[in-house]
Design a protein around this motif. Structure first.
Motif, short mmCIF file in Angstrom:
data_model
loop_
_atom_site.label_atom_id
_atom_site.label_comp_id
_atom_site.label_asym_id
_atom_site.label_seq_id
_atom_site.Cartn_x
_atom_site.Cartn_y
_atom_site.Cartn_z
N PRO A 1 0.85 -1.19 0.00
CA PRO A 1 0.00 0.00 0.00
C PRO A 1 0.88 1.23 0.00
N CYS B 1 1.12 5.02 -1.98
CA CYS B 1 1.51 6.24 -1.29
C CYS B 1 2.63 6.94 -2.04
N LEU C 1 1.63 8.63 -5.16
CA LEU C 1 0.89 9.87 -4.92
C LEU C 1 1.82 11.05 -4.69
N ALA D 1 -4.79 10.59 -11.10
CA ALA D 1 -4.93 9.83 -9.85
C ALA D 1 -6.25 10.14 -9.15
N LEU E 1 -11.11 13.80 -2.12
CA LEU E 1 -10.03 12.95 -1.60
C LEU E 1 -8.71 13.71 -1.57
N LEU F 1 -5.53 14.89 1.73
CA LEU F 1 -4.07 14.81 1.79
C LEU F 1 -3.48 16.02 2.51
N ALA G 1 -2.26 8.34 6.76
CA ALA G 1 -3.32 9.11 6.10
C ALA G 1 -3.14 9.08 4.59
N ILE G 2 -1.90 9.25 4.15
CA ILE G 2 -1.64 9.25 2.72
C ILE G 2 -1.94 7.87 2.13
N VAL G 3 -1.54 6.83 2.86
CA VAL G 3 -1.83 5.48 2.40
C VAL G 3 -3.34 5.28 2.28
N VAL H 1 -5.67 7.50 1.79
CA VAL H 1 -6.21 8.21 0.63
C VAL H 1 -5.88 7.45 -0.65
N SER H 2 -4.67 6.95 -0.74
CA SER H 2 -4.29 6.27 -1.98
C SER H 2 -5.10 4.99 -2.17
N GLU H 3 -5.45 4.36 -1.05
CA GLU H 3 -6.31 3.16 -1.16
C GLU H 3 -7.69 3.54 -1.68
N LYS H 4 -8.21 4.60 -1.13
CA LYS H 4 -9.54 5.06 -1.58
C LYS H 4 -9.51 5.44 -3.05
N LEU H 5 -8.44 6.11 -3.45
CA LEU H 5 -8.32 6.52 -4.84
C LEU H 5 -8.29 5.31 -5.76
N GLN I 1 -11.75 3.90 -6.08
CA GLN I 1 -12.54 4.81 -6.88
C GLN I 1 -12.23 4.65 -8.36
#
Lengths: 121, 121
Positions: A17, A21, A24, A69, A91, A95, B101-103, B105-109, B112
Motif C-alpha cells: 500500500p 503512497c 501519490l 490519480a 479525496l 491529503l 493518512a496518505i496510504v 487516501v491512496s487506497e480510496k483513490l 474509486q
DNA sequence: CAGCATCCCTCATGATACTG
DNA sequence: CAGTATCATGAGGGATGCTG
C-alpha cells in the motif's frame, strides 16, 4: 546465531500500500501543488508563480498525474484568453492535513537541531 | 487582460517549509522505513527483509539521513555478532499518522478508480 | 550481522523554444 | 494564457563485492 525476529507490522494486503503512497507524493513538487491548492482553485500560471522554481514542464506533468490519480480537478474555463482552473477533489483535500503534519514535524526537527547545535540564540 | 489573483495561501515564514518536508520524505523508501519501525525497534537486516526490494546501500543511506534529521534513533547493541537496533524518535513517531493518512487516501483513490473503469466486480 | 565502496544506468528535473 | 517538444544533466537507485 542471531534469530531474525518476525515483524509485528502487518504487511499490506495485496501489494504494498506504500507503493500507492509513493506514487501519490512522487515528484519533488507534488506537495507544493497540493499545498497551494488548499484554499481555492488556481490557474496554471498562478500555480507556477506560487511555486517558486518549478518549470512549466514539471508543473504540467505533476498536474496531469494528480488529475489522473483523482486528486486534482482540471476545469477549462471558456473565456478569452482561455484560462484553466485546478482544484483539489474531495479525496485530494484529505491529503492536506497529512502534508501539514509532515511540515509541522520538519519544523520541530529544525528547531531541535538548532538547539542541539547551540544556535539557540 | 487576465489579472493574476493574489494567493490566499500564506507562504512559509522564512524559506519554504515544504522544502523541509521534502527533505524528510525524500527518497523512494523513506515512508517504508518509518512504516516498519512504527511498532518496535528493528535491526538492519530485519528492515532489509521487511522492505522488499530495497538494497543495503539505499537502506543504509536513508537510515543515516533519518538519524541525522532526528527521526530515527540508532543503537548499537554490544552483542556477538554485533547487532544494531533502529527505532523512531518521539518526533519520528509523529510522522506515522501522516503516512497512514496518505496510504488511506491512496487506497480510496485506487478503489474509486477501479469503480470508474468498471472493474468493480 | 551491519554496513561501505564502486560501477552503471535510468528517470526526473531544468532550460529553452515553440504552438494553439 | 496554457501548455508541449526537445535536449542535456545529474542525482538517486540497483547490483556486486568487500570489510570489521
Amino acid at each position: 546465531m542471531v534469530k531474525v525476529r518476525k515483524s509485528k507490522v502487518t504487511p499490506p494486503p495485496t501489494e504494498c500500500p506504500l507503493s500507492g503512497c509513493m506514487k501519490l507524493i512522487r515528484g519533488a513538487w507534488t506537495p507544493h501543488v497540493i499545498w497551494y491548492l488548499k484554499a481555492e482553485p488556481r490557474r496554471f500560471s498562478e500555480l507556477k508563480s506560487d511555486i517558486k522554481g518549478v518549470s512549466a514542464k514539471v508543473l504540467s506533468t505533476r498536474l496531469k498525474e494528480l488529475e489522473e490519480a483523482g486528486v486534482v480537478l482540471r476545469e477549462a474555463m471558456n473565456t478569452s484568453p482561455p484560462t484553466v482552473e485546478y482544484s483539489l477533489t474531495e479525496l485530494g483535500r484529505e491529503l492536506q492535513p497529512a502534508i501539514a503534519a509532515i511540515v509541522s514535524v520538519s519544523e520541530k526537527l529544525k528547531k531541535q537541531k538548532y538547539a542541539r547545535l547551540g544556535y539557540a540564540r
